[in-house]
Design an enzyme around this catalytic site. Structure first.
Site, PDB file in Angstrom:
ATOM      1  N   LYS A 114      25.593  20.442-101.408  1.00 44.52           N
ATOM      2  CA  LYS A 114      25.180  21.956-100.677  1.00 44.52           C
ATOM      3  C   LYS A 114      23.648  21.833-100.733  1.00 44.52           C
ATOM      4  O   LYS A 114      22.952  22.337-100.143  1.00 44.52           O
ATOM      5  CB  LYS A 114      25.473  22.903-101.478  1.00 44.52           C
ATOM      6  CG  LYS A 114      27.008  23.152-101.124  1.00 44.52           C
ATOM      7  CD  LYS A 114      27.605  24.734-101.448  1.00 44.52           C
ATOM      8  CE  LYS A 114      28.868  25.119-101.196  1.00 44.52           C
ATOM      9  NZ  LYS A 114      29.091  26.494-101.330  1.00 44.52           N
ATOM     10  N   LYS A 197      34.885  17.425 -95.364  1.00 48.55           N
ATOM     11  CA  LYS A 197      35.757  18.553 -95.530  1.00 48.55           C
ATOM     12  C   LYS A 197      35.488  19.490 -94.463  1.00 48.55           C
ATOM     13  O   LYS A 197      34.339  19.792 -94.038  1.00 48.55           O
ATOM     14  CB  LYS A 197      35.955  18.990 -97.060  1.00 48.55           C
ATOM     15  CG  LYS A 197      35.099  20.176 -97.342  1.00 48.55           C
ATOM     16  CD  LYS A 197      35.399  20.845 -98.624  1.00 48.55           C
ATOM     17  CE  LYS A 197      34.072  21.587 -98.766  1.00 48.55           C
ATOM     18  NZ  LYS A 197      34.254  22.714 -99.878  1.00 48.55           N
ATOM     19  N   LYS A 200      33.595  26.374 -93.577  1.00 49.81           N
ATOM     20  CA  LYS A 200      33.335  27.646 -93.183  1.00 49.81           C
ATOM     21  C   LYS A 200      31.677  27.913 -92.807  1.00 49.81           C
ATOM     22  O   LYS A 200      31.404  28.433 -92.230  1.00 49.81           O
ATOM     23  CB  LYS A 200      34.060  29.042 -93.770  1.00 49.81           C
ATOM     24  CG  LYS A 200      33.522  29.408 -94.956  1.00 49.81           C
ATOM     25  CD  LYS A 200      33.809  30.580 -95.501  1.00 49.81           C
ATOM     26  CE  LYS A 200      35.079  30.822 -96.282  1.00 49.81           C
ATOM     27  NZ  LYS A 200      34.807  30.636 -97.860  1.00 49.81           N
TER      28      LYS A 200
HETATM   29  P1  AMP Z   1      35.484  28.462-100.408  1.00 52.10           P
HETATM   30  O1  AMP Z   1      35.624  28.456 -98.773  1.00 52.10           O
HETATM   31  O2  AMP Z   1      34.491  27.373-100.740  1.00 52.10           O
HETATM   32  O3  AMP Z   1      35.253  29.910-100.688  1.00 52.10           O
HETATM   33  O4  AMP Z   1      37.049  27.786-100.697  1.00 52.10           O
HETATM   34  C1  AMP Z   1      38.076  28.813-101.092  1.00 52.10           C
HETATM   35  C2  AMP Z   1      39.262  27.775-101.299  1.00 52.10           C
HETATM   36  O5  AMP Z   1      39.664  27.088-100.366  1.00 52.10           O
HETATM   37  C3  AMP Z   1      39.221  26.963-102.632  1.00 52.10           C
HETATM   38  O6  AMP Z   1      40.227  26.862-103.456  1.00 52.10           O
HETATM   39  C4  AMP Z   1      38.806  25.667-101.853  1.00 52.10           C
HETATM   40  O7  AMP Z   1      39.013  24.389-102.816  1.00 52.10           O
HETATM   41  C5  AMP Z   1      39.845  25.799-100.647  1.00 52.10           C
HETATM   42  N1  AMP Z   1      39.213  24.944 -99.710  1.00 52.10           N
HETATM   43  C6  AMP Z   1      38.066  25.154 -98.976  1.00 52.10           C
HETATM   44  N2  AMP Z   1      37.752  24.233 -97.840  1.00 52.10           N
HETATM   45  C7  AMP Z   1      38.946  23.405 -98.117  1.00 52.10           C
HETATM   46  C8  AMP Z   1      39.431  22.345 -97.420  1.00 52.10           C
HETATM   47  N3  AMP Z   1      38.778  21.757 -96.314  1.00 52.10           N
HETATM   48  N4  AMP Z   1      40.727  21.740 -97.800  1.00 52.10           N
HETATM   49  C9  AMP Z   1      41.276  22.118 -98.542  1.00 52.10           C
HETATM   50  N5  AMP Z   1      40.998  23.125 -99.412  1.00 52.10           N
HETATM   51  C10 AMP Z   1      39.709  23.844 -99.161  1.00 52.10           C
END
Ligand code: AMP
Ligand code: TRP
Length: 335
Positions: A114, A197, A200
């Site tokens: 990041k 990956k 968002k």
């Molecule tokens: P975040 O969007 O970073 O707040 O992530 C929220 C949850 O979604 C966490 O448990 C992440 O591990 C999961 N997550 C986010 N992006 C991915 C992705 N591309 N594939 C699988 N899990 C994801």
């Protein structure tokens, strides 16, 4: 139900929920509600480790909450709340800032990703992000944490922090956390680059499916998704070294509750054209009802806020005594 089985997880309101969030996390959160006490948190303190437009942050916080409700999180039986509403998170995070070692934080790959090249310009909050995440979980003595694969390292750090706290203060206060990384696709990859990956915060909206994308947008994004020139293999082994093909097949299998072998039996040997059409149709069928329900909930913002308000009260009732005890253990004088 005992503390031992308490589930905790969080998601940042730094954008719209993606298909990666859904398959890596949210779908498992929903399933775990059966048979566990679950606490799910929209983590706005984490979101501001990278600058957010304040009005957008408010909007996205409501939208993320509505999306979680639309996916099936049940605030009647479980707790859904906003991180900044429960002060205990920031209070325990400060103690953990003093427990975690710089050397530990220096190894965190998400910080490196990041912060990118401009490390000196990253916020101090981004650096101590994993300490706050440890506080989120441990403020509830939660022991099971459903996340995507990318969060594994942070949960290992949370255990290091818990152990060092227990050791330094000669107590057995914080429990060991178990990562539940059980999604059918623990890491959903970008539609534009099968080695990155799906996120968002990716600048390209074409790289991801958002849970509120309409049918045409989903179809267009899947049609434009990067692939290679070969036909689809007829067995999973043939997906080796083909990250984009593997990702699309994985998404299909997860959305259809089957496995890659079954998908390839049906679609293997053919080009990507017809497969992408079938995948788009599957995604539209599964995701557009969620988008519709999200919109319905967002038409009543006060209703969404009421869910968060009630959730915060119930969350604080659990976290406050645990964090008060942690403060007593480190020697804060209560007068
Ligand atoms: P975040 O969007 O970073 O707040 O992530 C929220 C949850 O979604 C966490 O448990 C992440 O591990 C999961 N997550 C986010 N992006 C991915 C992705 N591309 N594939 C699988 N899990 C994801
Ligand atoms: N760091 C997690 C992510 O970006 C979100 C998060 C914050 C979290 N606190 C948490 C996940 C506590 C699980 C438990 O994906």
């Amino acid at each position: 139900m005992t503390d031992k089985q308490r589930i905790f997880s969080g998601i940042q309101p730094s954008g719209l929920a993606t298909l990666g969030n859904y398959l890596g996390a949210i779908r498992n959160w929903v399933a775990l509600q059966d048979g566990h006490d679950c606490i799910y948190c929209v983590v706005d303190l984490h979101a501001i480790t990278e600058w957010q437009d304040p009005a957008e942050l408010q909007r996205q916080t409501r939208e993320m909450t509505a999306t979680l409700l639309a996916c099936g999180i049940d605030p009647g039986k479980h707790i859904l709340f906003l991180q900044s509403s429960v002060r205990a998170h920031a209070q325990l995070a400060w103690i953990f800032n003093c427990v975690a070692r710089l050397g530990w934080l220096n190894r965190m790959t998400q910080f490196k990703d990041k912060a990118g090249k401009d490390r000196e310009g990253a916020s101090a909050g981004l650096y101590v992000y994993p300490n706050l995440m440890a506080a989120d979980i441990l403020a509830y003595h939660a022991t099971r944490v459903p996340v995507g694969e990318d969060q594994r390292q942070h949960l290992e750090l949370a255990n290091d922090i818990a152990q060092k706290f227990n050791h330094d203060y000669g107590v057995d206060f914080f429990p060991t956390i178990e990562a539940l990384i059980t999604g059918p696709v623990p890491r959903v990859m970008s539609l534009r680059d099968g080695t990155k990956k799906m996120s968002k915060s990716d600048p390209s909206d074409q790289s991801r499916i958002n849970l509120n994308d309409d049918a045409d947008t989903i179809a267009l994004k899947i049609r434009r998704a990067k692939t290679d020139p070969e036909a689809l293999p007829s067995e999973p082994m043939g997906l080796a070294n083909r990250p984009e093909a593997r990702n699309l097949v994985g998404i299909y299998a997860a959305m259809d509750a089957t496995d890659a072998a079954a998908v390839l039996r049906q679609h293997g040997g053919k080009g990507f054209g017809p497969f992408k059409e079938a995948l788009a149709a599957l995604l539209v069928a599964k995701l557009t009802p969620i988008a519709r329900e999200t919109d319905r909930l967002l038409a009543d913002p006060a209703g969404v806020d009421a869910v968060l308000r009630e959730g915060a009260e119930r969350a604080a009732a659990i976290a406050n005594p645990i964090v008060a005890e942690a403060e007593r253990l480190v020697g804060f004088l209560r007068v």
